[in-house]
Scaffold this motif. Sequence first.
Motif, PDB file in Angstrom:
ATOM      1  N   LEU A  15      27.593  16.933  35.584  1.00 44.17           N
ATOM      2  CA  LEU A  15      26.250  16.725  36.131  1.00 44.17           C
ATOM      3  C   LEU A  15      26.093  17.456  37.459  1.00 44.17           C
ATOM      4  N   GLY A  16      27.117  17.374  38.311  1.00 46.06           N
ATOM      5  CA  GLY A  16      27.065  18.068  39.606  1.00 46.06           C
ATOM      6  C   GLY A  16      26.963  19.572  39.440  1.00 46.06           C
ATOM      7  N   ALA A  17      27.728  20.121  38.485  1.00 49.53           N
ATOM      8  CA  ALA A  17      27.686  21.568  38.237  1.00 49.53           C
ATOM      9  C   ALA A  17      26.310  21.998  37.742  1.00 49.53           C
ATOM     10  N   THR A  28      44.768  -1.489  31.511  1.00 51.88           N
ATOM     11  CA  THR A  28      44.973  -0.315  32.376  1.00 51.88           C
ATOM     12  C   THR A  28      44.559   0.958  31.657  1.00 51.88           C
ATOM     13  N   LYS A  29      44.895   1.041  30.368  1.00 50.93           N
ATOM     14  CA  LYS A  29      44.488   2.217  29.581  1.00 50.93           C
ATOM     15  C   LYS A  29      42.976   2.331  29.522  1.00 50.93           C
ATOM     16  N   ARG A  30      42.277   1.188  29.281  1.00 46.06           N
ATOM     17  CA  ARG A  30      40.815   1.222  29.219  1.00 46.06           C
ATOM     18  C   ARG A  30      40.214   1.638  30.559  1.00 46.06           C
ATOM     19  N   THR A  31      40.794   1.140  31.634  1.00 44.10           N
ATOM     20  CA  THR A  31      40.295   1.493  32.978  1.00 44.10           C
ATOM     21  C   THR A  31      40.474   2.983  33.260  1.00 44.10           C
ATOM     22  N   LEU A  32      41.635   3.524  32.894  1.00 46.02           N
ATOM     23  CA  LEU A  32      41.886   4.953  33.112  1.00 46.02           C
ATOM     24  C   LEU A  32      40.952   5.822  32.284  1.00 46.02           C
ATOM     25  N   LYS A  33      40.736   5.427  31.013  1.00 44.10           N
ATOM     26  CA  LYS A  33      39.817   6.186  30.163  1.00 44.10           C
ATOM     27  C   LYS A  33      38.404   6.162  30.726  1.00 44.10           C
ATOM     28  N   ARG A  34      37.969   4.961  31.185  1.00 45.50           N
ATOM     29  CA  ARG A  34      36.635   4.841  31.760  1.00 45.50           C
ATOM     30  C   ARG A  34      36.487   5.727  32.992  1.00 45.50           C
ATOM     31  N   PHE A  35      37.535   5.735  33.838  1.00 46.81           N
ATOM     32  CA  PHE A  35      37.497   6.562  35.053  1.00 46.81           C
ATOM     33  C   PHE A  35      37.422   8.050  34.717  1.00 46.81           C
ATOM     34  N   VAL A  36      38.223   8.483  33.729  1.00 49.54           N
ATOM     35  CA  VAL A  36      38.232   9.899  33.348  1.00 49.54           C
ATOM     36  C   VAL A  36      36.876  10.321  32.804  1.00 49.54           C
ATOM     37  N   PHE A  37      36.270   9.505  31.920  1.00 50.46           N
ATOM     38  CA  PHE A  37      34.975   9.846  31.347  1.00 50.46           C
ATOM     39  C   PHE A  37      33.891   9.909  32.415  1.00 50.46           C
ATOM     40  N   ILE A  38      33.898   8.949  33.349  1.00 49.55           N
ATOM     41  CA  ILE A  38      32.899   8.942  34.430  1.00 49.55           C
ATOM     42  C   ILE A  38      33.086  10.151  35.342  1.00 49.55           C
ATOM     43  N   ALA A  39      34.357  10.457  35.666  1.00 48.89           N
ATOM     44  CA  ALA A  39      34.635  11.610  36.538  1.00 48.89           C
ATOM     45  C   ALA A  39      34.175  12.910  35.884  1.00 48.89           C
TER      46      ALA A  39
END
Length: 263
Positions: free
Chosen positions: A36-38, A19-30
Amino acid sequence: MKNEEFYVPYIEGSLGMRTKRTLKRFVFIALFLLILGALLFSYFQNTFKNSTFELTKSTEITGVYHESPYPMLRVQIDENTYKNIILLGFGKMGAHPFLKKIRKEAITLNGKTLKIEGNLIYYNGKTLLQITDDEKVIMINSSITKLPKSKAISQMSFQGEIIDPKCYFGVMKPGFGKIHRSCAVRCISGGVPPILATSDTNNISQYFLITDMNGKPINNDILPFIGKPSEITGIVEQLEDWYILKINMESFQLISEKSNIYD
């Protein structure tokens, strides 16, 4: 079931490694997508023009008032050198509503020396002054001063678009886009002088005050042509630092319905 992770917020240490790895991956991608959008948004935005609108600063200008045919203040900036500042009203109005009070002091204002306090707008060598209060228009000298005279150059044809100088020259930055076409229509219908914006063969911008063939204001007649690329033929006259283009409305030839400025 012992390999399944089950997170209970109020139990310390119940957050599993997966779960920690998934949350970290989500935060980095977000964060990456946000940055990139900015960057993409800023890259594709139109750049601000080097125009200036002194909204929060009032400046007093003294000069000779004249209508040629739109309200202007002729200011001496050097020996035998003058700048004619176009006068505008607050909001989407021309200067006339803000000159009613001072007109009561004289039969005509033409040639009278006035001191006017307002907000300066300037761009590409052109200067405008927004009057925000009729109390800030004061007659300094009631004697008549010699007015500038325009000199005819020749009949010429230009390709360009009709714009309102107030928003385009500095009040709105960058002053172009679809929303500004309707704004330009409202400004010009309210008395702001219509101007033809065009470019010469060296891609240097040129601006012409538009009048009818008799040198009279042409605000209402010009409204259907605002922001529509056109070829316009008329008589060019020079009034010191301004060019005037006297036109017959029949000389308008639409080139395109799609504006280079307002679309």
